[in-house]
Design a protein around this motif. Structure first.
Motif, PDB file in Angstrom:
ATOM      1  N   MET A 148      34.768  47.097  41.409  1.00 54.34           N
ATOM      2  CA  MET A 148      36.014  47.762  41.821  1.00 54.34           C
ATOM      3  C   MET A 148      36.735  46.903  42.856  1.00 54.34           C
ATOM      4  SD  MET A 148      34.674  51.632  42.436  1.00 54.34           S
ATOM      5  CE  MET A 148      36.179  52.554  42.651  1.00 54.34           C
ATOM      6  N   LYS A 149      38.018  46.685  42.629  1.00 55.27           N
ATOM      7  CA  LYS A 149      38.824  45.877  43.553  1.00 55.27           C
ATOM      8  C   LYS A 149      40.134  46.603  43.831  1.00 55.27           C
ATOM      9  CE  LYS A 149      37.832  41.800  44.369  1.00 55.27           C
ATOM     10  NZ  LYS A 149      37.080  41.357  45.580  1.00 55.27           N
ATOM     11  N   ALA A 150      40.814  46.202  44.890  1.00 57.43           N
ATOM     12  CA  ALA A 150      42.138  46.770  45.174  1.00 57.43           C
ATOM     13  C   ALA A 150      43.079  45.652  45.585  1.00 57.43           C
ATOM     14  CB  ALA A 150      42.043  47.809  46.281  1.00 57.43           C
ATOM     15  N   LEU A 151      44.370  45.876  45.392  1.00 59.94           N
ATOM     16  CA  LEU A 151      45.366  44.849  45.723  1.00 59.94           C
ATOM     17  C   LEU A 151      45.808  44.932  47.173  1.00 59.94           C
ATOM     18  CD1 LEU A 151      47.433  45.156  42.422  1.00 59.94           C
ATOM     19  CD2 LEU A 151      46.049  43.190  43.146  1.00 59.94           C
ATOM     20  N   ASN A 152      45.661  46.125  47.772  1.00 57.86           N
ATOM     21  CA  ASN A 152      46.021  46.266  49.187  1.00 57.86           C
ATOM     22  C   ASN A 152      45.148  47.362  49.806  1.00 57.86           C
ATOM     23  OD1 ASN A 152      47.385  48.907  48.853  1.00 57.86           O
ATOM     24  ND2 ASN A 152      48.905  47.720  47.697  1.00 57.86           N
ATOM     25  N   ALA A 153      45.222  47.445  51.141  1.00 59.10           N
ATOM     26  CA  ALA A 153      44.305  48.360  51.837  1.00 59.10           C
ATOM     27  C   ALA A 153      44.597  49.825  51.509  1.00 59.10           C
ATOM     28  CB  ALA A 153      44.392  48.126  53.340  1.00 59.10           C
ATOM     29  N   GLY A 154      45.871  50.164  51.305  1.00 62.02           N
ATOM     30  CA  GLY A 154      46.213  51.546  50.966  1.00 62.02           C
ATOM     31  C   GLY A 154      45.598  51.948  49.637  1.00 62.02           C
ATOM     32  N   GLN A 155      45.712  51.057  48.683  1.00 63.29           N
ATOM     33  CA  GLN A 155      45.123  51.348  47.375  1.00 63.29           C
ATOM     34  C   GLN A 155      43.600  51.426  47.502  1.00 63.29           C
ATOM     35  OE1 GLN A 155      45.199  48.292  44.371  1.00 63.29           O
ATOM     36  NE2 GLN A 155      45.195  49.777  42.683  1.00 63.29           N
ATOM     37  N   ALA A 156      43.044  50.567  48.357  1.00 61.86           N
ATOM     38  CA  ALA A 156      41.583  50.572  48.542  1.00 61.86           C
ATOM     39  C   ALA A 156      41.120  51.909  49.111  1.00 61.86           C
ATOM     40  CB  ALA A 156      41.179  49.427  49.470  1.00 61.86           C
ATOM     41  N   PRO A 171      52.819  48.463  51.273  1.00 60.53           N
ATOM     42  CA  PRO A 171      53.297  49.046  50.017  1.00 60.53           C
ATOM     43  C   PRO A 171      52.479  50.265  49.612  1.00 60.53           C
ATOM     44  CG  PRO A 171      51.910  47.137  49.571  1.00 60.53           C
ATOM     45  CD  PRO A 171      52.001  47.245  51.062  1.00 60.53           C
ATOM     46  N   LEU A 172      53.189  51.244  49.052  1.00 56.64           N
ATOM     47  CA  LEU A 172      52.505  52.463  48.606  1.00 56.64           C
ATOM     48  C   LEU A 172      52.058  52.340  47.147  1.00 56.64           C
ATOM     49  CD1 LEU A 172      55.009  54.978  50.245  1.00 56.64           C
ATOM     50  CD2 LEU A 172      52.775  54.255  51.127  1.00 56.64           C
ATOM     51  N   VAL A 173      52.490  51.266  46.513  1.00 54.66           N
ATOM     52  CA  VAL A 173      52.177  51.072  45.088  1.00 54.66           C
ATOM     53  C   VAL A 173      51.161  49.927  44.952  1.00 54.66           C
ATOM     54  CG1 VAL A 173      54.343  52.006  44.210  1.00 54.66           C
ATOM     55  CG2 VAL A 173      54.203  49.596  44.879  1.00 54.66           C
ATOM     56  N   PRO A 174      50.512  49.826  43.825  1.00 53.61           N
ATOM     57  CA  PRO A 174      49.455  48.811  43.684  1.00 53.61           C
ATOM     58  C   PRO A 174      50.015  47.405  43.450  1.00 53.61           C
ATOM     59  CG  PRO A 174      49.571  50.201  41.700  1.00 53.61           C
ATOM     60  CD  PRO A 174      50.568  50.741  42.649  1.00 53.61           C
ATOM     61  N   VAL A 175      50.504  46.799  44.554  1.00 55.33           N
ATOM     62  CA  VAL A 175      50.913  45.391  44.496  1.00 55.33           C
ATOM     63  C   VAL A 175      50.197  44.680  45.639  1.00 55.33           C
ATOM     64  CG1 VAL A 175      53.186  45.809  43.473  1.00 55.33           C
ATOM     65  CG2 VAL A 175      52.922  45.843  45.967  1.00 55.33           C
ATOM     66  N   ALA A 176      50.000  43.389  45.485  1.00 48.63           N
ATOM     67  CA  ALA A 176      49.327  42.629  46.544  1.00 48.63           C
ATOM     68  C   ALA A 176      50.265  42.502  47.738  1.00 48.63           C
ATOM     69  CB  ALA A 176      48.945  41.252  46.008  1.00 48.63           C
ATOM     70  N   ASP A 177      49.727  42.697  48.970  1.00 51.68           N
ATOM     71  CA  ASP A 177      50.526  42.408  50.160  1.00 51.68           C
ATOM     72  C   ASP A 177      49.922  41.183  50.851  1.00 51.68           C
ATOM     73  OD1 ASP A 177      48.233  43.396  51.245  1.00 51.68           O
ATOM     74  OD2 ASP A 177      49.160  45.116  52.249  1.00 51.68           O
ATOM     75  N   ASP A 178      50.402  40.889  52.045  1.00 51.05           N
ATOM     76  CA  ASP A 178      49.972  39.653  52.717  1.00 51.05           C
ATOM     77  C   ASP A 178      48.465  39.627  52.946  1.00 51.05           C
ATOM     78  OD1 ASP A 178      52.524  38.888  52.693  1.00 51.05           O
ATOM     79  OD2 ASP A 178      52.961  39.381  54.803  1.00 51.05           O
ATOM     80  N   ASP A 179      47.912  40.805  53.341  1.00 53.45           N
ATOM     81  CA  ASP A 179      46.481  40.840  53.669  1.00 53.45           C
ATOM     82  C   ASP A 179      45.608  40.969  52.426  1.00 53.45           C
ATOM     83  OD1 ASP A 179      47.172  40.748  56.303  1.00 53.45           O
ATOM     84  OD2 ASP A 179      47.298  42.934  56.480  1.00 53.45           O
ATOM     85  N   GLY A 180      46.125  41.686  51.432  1.00 53.58           N
ATOM     86  CA  GLY A 180      45.292  41.972  50.265  1.00 53.58           C
ATOM     87  C   GLY A 180      44.095  42.805  50.669  1.00 53.58           C
ATOM     88  N   PHE A 181      43.117  42.924  49.803  1.00 56.48           N
ATOM     89  CA  PHE A 181      41.880  43.623  50.168  1.00 56.48           C
ATOM     90  C   PHE A 181      40.724  42.924  49.456  1.00 56.48           C
ATOM     91  CE2 PHE A 181      38.665  46.884  50.584  1.00 56.48           C
ATOM     92  CZ  PHE A 181      38.916  47.363  51.862  1.00 56.48           C
TER      93      PHE A 181
END
Ligand code: TPP
Ligand code: MG
Length: 587
Positions: free
Chosen positions: A1-9, A177-187
């Protein structure tokens, strides 16, 4: 399991961990800030989601699911007043001991108190009504984040299922971002939980066992009692222990429909009317009352069980259910232990009062029941115009085994308590924790969605309780839920006609009666519900049966009249009083 950003994680992990604990349903109200959670719920195959526009309805729907299934259900909303609309259901979940997981999305702290859009103070929004509040914090991409979130989800689950069960509030702040896109930090961290779908932290509540000292004390009281009475009300896990105790001891059982225990050879189903007779109440003083669960709505029963009557309350949470300040002893224990306290003292070790060995005390109660029931039925069956008491009696009798009957506050639950015949196989539930008339439609549809036991879901509604949560019918419009609402339409609040306010007719109708003239046929059409109107009392069964077999949501309207309803109740009480006098109870 992976996520593109911390919110999604965070959202993915929370949902996954809640499902590992047993979550099967989430009610979701639309909004932007809650997007990561909504997407995570929608993306998890293990959880059924129900989307409701109105947050008050959404929360009551989740409450209905949790009440009917005994398993926590989640409700999710965006930030702002959306969260405040959950409050009535949170209060009911608190008072009604219902495990409700309340998930509110929030703005991050730097936007709070700044006039940022749709931002209110959501910290501890529901005050002491929740078993646990946690400000989970803005999700960050840290090595320990996943463990923290998984642990928090388990803790929320444990708290909602604790003793007593109840609501838990997690406030979830999300940054863009509230949607599943990569941000600067990623996860970059893996999201995985424990292997084998195990929860991060396994928890559970063992039923409270009665201490040896309590067992000794209560056994001695039971052995010494000549005139023992068993009273059963709503209790988590049911009041089957009260039924078994009464059966084994041969003692009268006064069980309100919410107890699920209104059955057995010594069940006194007409106690509400019987105890209105002063001669009976005076002559028949118990010397011991064992009560399981909460008191029902009956005022005559409440005043009969005054502080002068020794009363032992057995409740799995040690709930302080004692509005009359009459409990002599509150024992925190699983009520199913009660039957083991009955001394087997009869011939061959037979129970004390069972069968032919019933004590004169129990026989007198059974004589009263045998006199009162036909007296009630004679009044109800004398007239084929639909009436409220007869609707309650006949609907409860008609429901198939395995059905759930959801009763609205106000007269529906009271009429069931007064007039439902003893029976098994029917589960009656109601929002009696705080006794609101709100959220009734959604609670019922939630119970239907929970589909407990596969039996049908029926409802006994008042017209105002129906209109109050008319938005709840939006779920019916969406299809895929089956329920039959029997709507007793007395064009307003019928209960007020029983109260002293009715003696002040000047403003009575405007302030209390509140007639509305709403056409339920049009309401049904608006929400794509089936509709039937019952013109003759004897026609109820056919109407309800047809509605049930048609599937979907149906309104079966039973027109009644408030003044005639009060007169009918008084005729019943009078008739029961005369029947009791005929079998020797003095006036
Ligand atoms: C949320 C909420 N608002 C107000 C009340 C007060 N109240 C109690 S009963 C009642 C009238 C209910 O009318 P209806 O549902 O038609 O039932 P009836 O009294 O006619 O049996 C009201 C307004 C309440 N219990 N809950
Ligand atoms: Mg009404």
């Amino acid at each position: 399991m992976k996520a593109l950003n911390a919110g999604q994680a965070l959202a993915t992990v929370l949902v996954d961990e809640l499902v590992r604990n047993g979550l099967a349903h989430a009610c979701i109200a639309p909004g932007s800030r809650s997007t990561p959670m909504a997407l995570a719920f929608a993306g998890h195959p293990g959880v059924g989601i129900h989307v409701l526009i109105d947050e008050r309805s959404a929360a009551f729907c989740a409450l209905g699911i949790a009440r009917a299934s005994g398993t926590p259900a989640a409700v999710l909303c965006t930030s702002g007043t959306a969260a405040a609309n959950f409050h009535p259901a949170v209060i009911e979940a608190d008072r009604g001991r219902i495990p409700l997981l309340v998930l509110t999305a929030d703005r991050p702290p730097e936007l709070r108190g700044t006039g940022a859009n749709q931002t209110i103070d959501q910290i501890k929004l529901y005050g002491d009504a929740v078993r646990w509040f946690a400000e989970i914090g803005v999700p960050e991409s840290l090595p320990g984040s996943v463990g923290y979130w998984r642990s928090a989800a388990c803790r929320a689950w444990a708290a909602t299922m604790g003793s007593p069960p109840g609501p838990v509030h997690l406030n979830l702040a999300f940054r863009d971002p509230l949607v599943p896109v990569a941000d600067d930090d990623g996860f970059p961290h893996p999201l995985d939980g424990r292997p084998g779908q195990d929860p991060w932290t396994r928890t559970g509540v063992s039923p409270a066992g009665m201490s040896a000292e309590d067992r000794r004390g209560l056994r001695a009281l039971l052995a010494a009692a000549d005139r023992c009475l068993v009273v059963a009300g709503e209790a988590p896990g049911g009041a089957g222990g009260a039924r078994a105790l009464a059966a084994l001891g041969g003692w009268p059982l006064l069980a309100d429909p919410l107890s699920g225990a209104r059955t057995g050879a010594t069940a006194i189903s007409a106690y509400e009317a019987i105890l209105r007779h002063p001669g009976f109440a005076r002559a028949m003083r118990p010397d011991l009352v064992v009560r399981v669960g909460r008191m029902g709505a009956s005022k005559p029963l409440a005043s009969y069980l005054g502080p002068e009557v020794p009363q032992v309350v057995v409740d799995p949470d040690g709930d302080w259910a004692d509005p009359g300040r009459s409990a002599k002893w509150i024992i925190r224990a699983d009520p199913s232990e009660l039957p083991s306290l009955v001394e087997l003292s009869g011939p061959g070790g037979a129970p004390q009062g069972a069968g032919s060995a019933q004590t004169p005390w129990t026989q007198r109660w059974l004589e009263a029941e045998a006199a009162a029931r036909p007296a009630i039925d004679a009044v109800l069956d004398a007239d084929d115009s639909p009436s409220e008491p007869r609707t309650a009696r006949d609907l409860a009798a008609w429901c198939p085994d395995g059905a759930t009957l959801v009763a609205a506050s106000s007269m529906p639950i009271r009429d069931l308590e007064s007039f439902m015949r003893p029976r098994s196989g029917l589960r009656v539930i109601a929002n009696r924790g705080a006794s609101g008339i709100d959220g009734f439609v959604s609670t019922t549809l939630g119970a239907a969605l929970a589909g407990r036991g596969g039996g049908p879901t029926m409802a006994l509604a008042g017209d105002l309780s129906m209109l109050h949560d008319q938005n709840g019918l939006l779920l019916a419009r969406a299809g895929s839920v089956d329920a039959v609402f029997v709507v007793v339409n007395n064009d307003g609040g019928g209960i007020f006609s029983f109260l002293p306010q009715a003696e002040f007719p000047g403003d009575f109708e405007r302030l209390f009666g509140t007639p509305h003239g709403m056409p339920f046929e049009a309401v049904a059409a608006l929400y794509r519900c089936g509709y039937r109107r019952v013109e003759r009392a004897a026609g109820l069964s056919a109407a309800v049966g047809e509605a049930l077999s048609a599937g979907g949501v149906h309104l079966v309207e039973v027109p009644t009249e408030r003044t005639a309803n009060v007169a009918l109740h008084r005729r019943i009480w009078q008739s029961v009083g005369s029947a009791l006098e005929d079998v020797g109870f003095g006036a």
